[in-house]
Every structure is written in C-alpha cells, then in structure tokens.
Design an enzyme around this catalytic site. Structure first.
Site, mmCIF file in Angstrom:
data_model
loop_
_atom_site.group_PDB
_atom_site.id
_atom_site.type_symbol
_atom_site.label_atom_id
_atom_site.label_comp_id
_atom_site.label_asym_id
_atom_site.label_seq_id
_atom_site.Cartn_x
_atom_site.Cartn_y
_atom_site.Cartn_z
ATOM 1 C CD GLU A 121 -72.072 -33.937 -49.843
ATOM 2 O OE1 GLU A 121 -72.922 -33.067 -49.637
ATOM 3 O OE2 GLU A 121 -71.386 -34.447 -48.937
ATOM 4 N NE ARG A 122 -68.113 -36.773 -50.780
ATOM 5 C CZ ARG A 122 -67.000 -36.207 -50.334
ATOM 6 N NH1 ARG A 122 -66.067 -35.802 -51.186
ATOM 7 N NH2 ARG A 122 -66.792 -36.033 -49.055
ATOM 8 C CG ASN B 64 -74.887 -33.799 -46.233
ATOM 9 O OD1 ASN B 64 -75.213 -34.410 -45.220
ATOM 10 N ND2 ASN B 64 -73.755 -34.050 -46.880
ATOM 11 C CE LYS C 63 -75.113 -37.134 -43.634
ATOM 12 N NZ LYS C 63 -74.102 -36.872 -44.677
ATOM 13 C CD GLU D 63 -70.744 -37.843 -43.120
ATOM 14 O OE1 GLU D 63 -71.384 -37.388 -44.084
ATOM 15 O OE2 GLU D 63 -69.835 -38.676 -43.230
ATOM 16 N NE ARG E 214 -78.503 -41.735 -46.543
ATOM 17 C CZ ARG E 214 -77.261 -41.289 -46.473
ATOM 18 N NH1 ARG E 214 -76.940 -40.283 -45.690
ATOM 19 N NH2 ARG E 214 -76.309 -41.866 -47.171
ATOM 20 C CG ASP F 112 -69.055 -43.449 -46.263
ATOM 21 O OD1 ASP F 112 -69.983 -43.639 -47.055
ATOM 22 O OD2 ASP F 112 -68.637 -42.323 -45.945
ATOM 23 C CD GLU G 298 -77.755 -44.508 -49.033
ATOM 24 O OE1 GLU G 298 -78.764 -44.142 -48.408
ATOM 25 O OE2 GLU G 298 -76.660 -43.921 -48.931
ATOM 26 C CD GLU H 137 -67.761 -40.308 -51.193
ATOM 27 O OE1 GLU H 137 -68.957 -40.675 -51.148
ATOM 28 O OE2 GLU H 137 -67.206 -39.672 -50.280
ATOM 29 C CD1 TRP I 118 -62.426 -37.032 -41.067
ATOM 30 C CD2 TRP I 118 -64.652 -37.208 -41.192
ATOM 31 N NE1 TRP I 118 -62.921 -35.804 -41.421
ATOM 32 C CE2 TRP I 118 -64.290 -35.884 -41.511
ATOM 33 C CE3 TRP I 118 -66.007 -37.561 -41.208
ATOM 34 C CZ2 TRP I 118 -65.238 -34.902 -41.831
ATOM 35 C CZ3 TRP I 118 -66.940 -36.583 -41.525
ATOM 36 C CH2 TRP I 118 -66.555 -35.278 -41.835
HETATM 37 C C1 GCV Z 1 -73.997 -36.873 -48.581
HETATM 38 C C2 GCV Z 1 -69.952 -39.933 -47.187
HETATM 39 C C3 GCV Z 1 -69.747 -38.888 -48.242
HETATM 40 C C4 GCV Z 1 -70.604 -37.662 -47.995
HETATM 41 C C5 GCV Z 1 -72.064 -38.125 -47.919
HETATM 42 C C6 GCV Z 1 -72.184 -39.147 -46.802
HETATM 43 C C7 GCV Z 1 -73.592 -39.699 -46.677
HETATM 44 O O1 GCV Z 1 -69.463 -39.512 -45.961
HETATM 45 O O2 GCV Z 1 -68.387 -38.541 -48.303
HETATM 46 O O3 GCV Z 1 -70.417 -36.765 -49.053
HETATM 47 O O4 GCV Z 1 -72.925 -37.039 -47.693
HETATM 48 O O5 GCV Z 1 -71.329 -40.221 -47.068
HETATM 49 O O6 GCV Z 1 -73.828 -40.775 -47.195
HETATM 50 O O7 GCV Z 1 -74.438 -39.060 -46.063
#
Ligand code: GCV
Length: 646
Positions: free
Chosen positions: A134-135, A177, A256, A260, A293, A339, A361, A367, A508
């Site tokens: 992811e990212r 995630n 987490k 989200e 987190r 973010d 963090e 990203e 968002w």
């Molecule tokens: C891992 C942002 C990113 C998500 C990421 C999230 C997080 O929203 O776009 O990809 O998810 O941060 O830090 O949990």
C-alpha cells in the site's frame, strides 16, 4: 550491471576497513555478524592490529552505544553490548580512511531514541486497487510474493544490513490495514513472520506485526472482539504467548483501529485506551509493546459541515485519554494533524499527552511527495518536525518527547532493484535512520554521508551536484504542489499528480475551500474550527493571528482573500503564481544538473534517474499549469509578470 543495487553498502565502501588488520573480541550473534562483516571486507586478522572492536564493561554506553578512539596507530571501538559493537563497526565504515588517520580522543555515540522503526505497509496478496504494497513505489514486497512467503529470503538479510548500517533496529513487516490473509500472520501463518525475523535478527532488528483488532472473531471463532470481554482477553493472552514461543525476541503489535474502515473498540462502546491496554496486557509478560496509532478520524464527512475538522480528530480522540495507557502501550502519532502532506504543522497531540508514551510517525514512502518519481529529500522536513518545540522555547523538542516511544517511518523500500524505485530516494531511508539516532543531525551532512557511502568514488563534482539537486528538493516540491500549507490537491485514489478539486467535495475531510474571493481553512478559535486552541502557547496564539502565522502555514490555519499580503510582501495569488513557475523551473534545472554528472554513477543508475527526472519535469509543469490556471480562473487576478496561464 543487472543485480540488486547495493545502496549505501557497496564493496568499495569497505575499502578502508578491508585493507586493515582487525581484531573483534566478544561473544554473541551480533558480534559474529561483525566478525563476518570484517571477514567479508577482506580484513586480515593478524597482529599488530589497526582496528580493535571489543565488548567491554567500562563506561555506560548502554545496549547500543559505543566509544571510538584512535591512539598509537590503533583505532578502538568499545561497546557494552553486541548491538553497540555492530553500530560502532558501521560507524568506522562510514568514516572510511578518516577512521585511520590522526589520533582521535574518545568519542561516545549513543542513540537519542531507543526505538527506531520502519513500518512496512506490505500485504501478502495483491490488492486490485493498491497493488501489493500500500502506497509502495518500489515494486512488490521484500517479504512476500504471489501470496506466499518468498522462498529466497537472502534479500531480507541484505535489507537488515542496510537498516542496521543507518541505525534502524525494528521492522513492522505488514500493512496496518490488516486484510483477511494478512490477519493469519498472527496465528497459522506465524511461521512466515518467524522466518523473516530470523533474517532480521543478526543485524539487531526486532520484528513487529500489525494485527487486526477483530482477530478474536476472524481467527479465534469468538463472537466479539470487545476488549473488556474475558474470553477476548484470554484469546489475546494465549495467542501472544504462542507468538513469543515461536519468536522469543518479538517486538510487539502495531494497531490501526477505528480508522478508514478498520475495526476497533468503538464498536463495543469502549475507548482506545481499553483497546490498547488489552493488547498491552497480553504483551507485558513477554516484554512486548503495542504501537497504537492515533490516526483516527471521521472519513465520512460532508464538506458543507464546517464544524467537523479532520485536523482536530486525533487530539479530540486521544488527549482526554492521557494517563490511561499502560506502560507498554505506545501511542503512535503522525507528525502532522492531517496525513503526511508536503507541509503541515506539527500534530498538537505530541504536546498534549505527557502521561503517555509517544512515537512519532513519518512517511518515507513518498505518497504525497512525488511517489519516488520526483526527487524529494525529506530529511529537512523531518528535521524541522524533530526540532520543533511544541511548548515553546526552552521546552523539549519533538525528538525529546518521542524518546518515550520512538520514531517510526513508513518504509519506502520494495523488491525494486534500486530498493526505492528512484535511486535517490534511498537517501530518505538512510536519513530516517540517522535522524532517529541523532535527531539534531544536519540534513545536508546526512546526505553527504549517504553520497559518500553510496558512491564511494564520487568526484567532488558529483557530490556538489547531488547537494544542488537534493538539499532543497522538498521545498522545490512544495513550491509546485502545496502553496502556503494547502494540501490534498492530488488525484483521488492514487494521489499522484494535480487535481485541485479532486478531494474538495469528498467525504475525507480534506478541503481548501477555494472560492472566487479566497482560499484556505479557517481553523482559528475566533471564527473557525478552533483547531489552533489544541496547541499550547505560544503556538495557539502564533497560529491564531494573521500577523504571526508563518507564511508557509497560512492557508492551513486561515481563509484569506487572494489579495492578502504575506510577510514576504507578495499577495497570496501572486505567491501561488511565482512559486509554481519557480518550482517547475527548479525541476527542469535538476534535470540539467544531472545530465552533466549522470555518467559518473554507472549507466543503470543513470538511466533510472534520467527516466524519473523526465517524469518529474513533465509532472512539475503539469502542476504549475493546473494550479495556476485554477486559481487564475477562480480569482480573476492576472499574473503581474504576464506569464502564460491558461
Ligand atoms: C495504510 C493514508 C493513506 C492510506 C494509509 C493511511 C494510514 O490515508 O492514504 O493508504 O493506510 O494513511 O496511515 O493508515
């Protein structure tokens, strides 16, 4: 050349050590690693020795510190424990010939932060929308391939070596995630985590795992994941015991929750302290920690509702819980309140929780900062964050407040042969490790180290050019993408490239509120969301007032007319035009600079950097034109310099 790029540990970086006679004294896995490194460098073990590395009990160097000195033609590294010896060895490598020159009085090196962690957002499986990592902008996972643990993990060992050489001592291996297959890494797929841990361990790296809060349901067959339910607590205790039976030096969990779409304690009417403490209690008998987190916010917002402010969310959720977390629960806070945008103020949560262990963090994976297609050296941004004093002059800096929990970076590495996609993005991972060790280190000096290690034969011209391209590249990126603290003007979903209104009316919570009269988010106490009130003094007042709010954060805190005059004398609208023209020009200049030195780094690195610079130049021009055009059309105010705006 076709193999994996050695990043900051090419064979040439070991030339100075390799040509010396070296003795290593001590016992333990990490001392054996030092011995193996010394042998691989080609050093002789015969006496008299030029370099002596030994474990000694004198002094108070801690587990990871070391003392370095040189006298009578012998360089000496002493550590109290094996990890210190390993870091001392890599320090000698970093010094190169300088470690064997003039006499040196004893220098003591100890890490400022005990926990220096990279979090991987790696999945076991490929996911249709996000890929495997992811990212991730550096290929697939270093750990998993096609849904299974890699058969050959030798590259994980090489990765551990790179991390140790810049001071990182822990890795969380999977995405926060936690999807269905990845949830099983905690139980029936734990062997995969153990195999990764076995590769990381010889370089002093502890393994952590992201877990799904609903694991008792997903994996344990329970009907609830309520953190106060005795059966749930028993399940976590038993599962965690098994983790430690399999991986005795396991670091702990990352969670987490309620964020989200991830499950969390809110579903049971419980607090995040209840959730974190349940896991902390399961980990405590084994010496583990939970990184919980603080990235919790409402992602189903209505843009017309001006009372909800995503920037406020982490503080609103967590500040009232200060003092309620267990000693082995670490609250992991993103450095900014939103973010990982190109420019944000420091998160007010960092000052608000003196009774809680805190980890800060950062995001090495780019990203929102060019996705490893753009050169963007992030150490200057991180350094600003770490040096920031949330309670004002004379009070502790963020780096000091983070000593209780550590510094974390989301990793930018993958199975790409240059590790990070853009070869120059390696410098971000290196710099993260060095800043976590010494948060007051100077970003250009860290870059200089990285250049020296990565391109050991670099002539001065290459070194100077890399500094000219990279030292200020974060601010260059800011110039063409994020004027005055506005964020999120990116294409939704993948977050690459400009789309000024891409996130403007979405749920968002990521708005800039540009209209025909002005732009920016009013976060003041007087007329806005009240976010400025989450800061202690002096910042609560500094950010509240237009007179004192720093220009680079103006639109983060205030909604102002386009004609508002900045401290630098320009108007907001003219500043937007000027910085976007300048930023795109600087990107083009970077490419020109590289064209005169690319041949000095080898054709494969050169080819990759050129390809990325071409894209950066194209993309920066697109950003310039999209942003300038948008704000010209909204405001109707022409550029005083009459440049082309569409
Ligand atoms: C891992 C942002 C990113 C998500 C990421 C999230 C997080 O929203 O776009 O990809 O998810 O941060 O830090 O949990």
């Amino acid at each position: 050349m076709t193999g994996v790029h050695p990043a900051w540990l090419p064979a040439e970086a070991f030339r100075a050590v390799g040509s010396r006679r070296v003795a290593v004294h001590g016992d333990g896995l990490l001392v054996d690693t030092v011995r193996a490194e010394v042998a691989a460098a080609g050093s002789s073990s015969s006496s008299p020795h030029d370099l002596v590395l030994s474990i000694g009990s004198s002094g108070s160097l801690g587990d990871e510190g070391f003392a370095l000195s040189r006298a009578d033609g012998v360089t000496t590294v002493v550590a109290n424990a094996p990890a210190g010896l390993l870091y001392g060895f890599f320090h000698v490598v970093r010094l190169g010939e300088a470690a064997f020159g003039a006499d040196r009085p004893v220098e003591v090196h100890r890490p400022a932060l005990r926990r220096r962690i990279v979090d991987h957002w790696d999945n076991v499986d490929l996911h249709p929308a996000i890929g495997q990592v992811e990212r991730g902008y550096a290929g697939g996972s270093l750990f998993w391939e096609r849904g299974a643990l890699r058969v050959d993990l030798s590259r994980v060992r090489d990765y551990a070596r790179l991390l140790a050489a810049c001071g990182i001592n822990a890795v969380a291996v999977n995405n926060v995630n936690v999807h269905r297959s990845e949830a099983h890494l905690l139980t029936d797929r734990l062997g995969e985590v153990a195999a990764i841990a076995a590769e990381l361990r010889p370089y002093g790296i502890r393994t952590h795992l992201s877990v799904n809060f609903a694991s008792p349901i997903l994996l344990g067959g329970l009907t609830t994941a309520d953190p106060l339910d005795p059966a749930v607590r028993r399940w976590w205790a038993a599962t965690t015991r098994q983790v430690y039976e399999t991986i005795p030096d396991f670091g702990g969990y990352v969670v987490k929750a309620d964020s989200e779409g991830q499950p969390g304690p809110f579903a049971y009417g419980r607090s995040h302290a209840d959730g974190a403490n349940m896991l902390a209690d399961a980990l405590a008998p084994h010496g583990g920690v939970v990184h919980w987190r603080a990235f919790v916010y409402n992602h189903r917002q209505d843009w017309r509702d001006r009372s909800t402010d995503r920037a406020r969310a982490a503080y609103d959720h967590f500040a009232p819980l200060d003092g309620q977390f267990r000693d082995n629960a670490i609250l992991q806070v993103k450095h900014g309140p939103m973010d990982f945008q190109t420019r944000e103020p420091v998160s007010p949560v960092i000052a608000a929780m003196p009774g809680t262990r805190l980890a800060v963090e950062l995001q090495a994976t780019q990203e929102y900062t060019g996705q490893q297609r753009h050169v963007c050296y992030l150490a200057p941004m991180w350094s600003e964050v770490l040096r920031f004093r949330p309670n004002g002059d004379g009070r502790p800096a963020v780096a000091t407040l983070a000593q209780t929990g550590g510094l974390v970076a989301v990793s930018n590495a993958g199975d790409d042969r240059f590790w990070t996609g853009h070869p120059l993005a390696q410098a971000n991972l290196y710099a993260f490790g060095r800043l976590a060790w010494a948060p007051d280190a100077d970003p250009p000096a860290i870059l200089d180290e990285w250049i020296g290690l990565t391109f050991p034969d670099a002539p001065p011209q290459l070194r100077q050019t890399l500094h000219a391209m990279m030292d200020d590249s974060w601010r260059t990126y800011e110039r063409y993408t994020a004027p005055l603290g506005v964020g999120f003007m990116v294409r939704p979903g993948h977050h690459y490239g400009p789309d000024v209104d891409g996130y403007e009316y979405t749920p968002w919570g990521t708005y800039h509120f540009a209209d025909r009269d002005g732009v920016g988010v009013d976060r003041t106490r007087a007329t806005g969301t009240g976010f400025t009130g989450q800061y202690p003094q002096p910042w609560a007042d500094v950010y509240e007032s237009l007179d004192t709010c720093p220009d680079e954060l103006l639109l983060f805190f205030h909604h102002v007319p386009y004609g508002h005059v900045l401290h630098n004398g320009s108007t907001v609208i003219q500043h937007i035009y000027d910085t976007h023209f300048a930023g795109a020009d600087e990107a083009a200049r970077m490419r020109d600079l590289w064209s005169s030195v690319g041949h000095l780094v080898g054709s494969d690195v050169d080819a990759r950097v050129r390809e990325r610079l071409d894209e950066q130049v194209r993309s920066a021009a697109e950003w310039r034109d999209q942003i300038n055009t948008y704000f010209y059309r909204k405001s109707g105010v022409p550029d005083v310099k009459g440049r082309r705006i569409y």
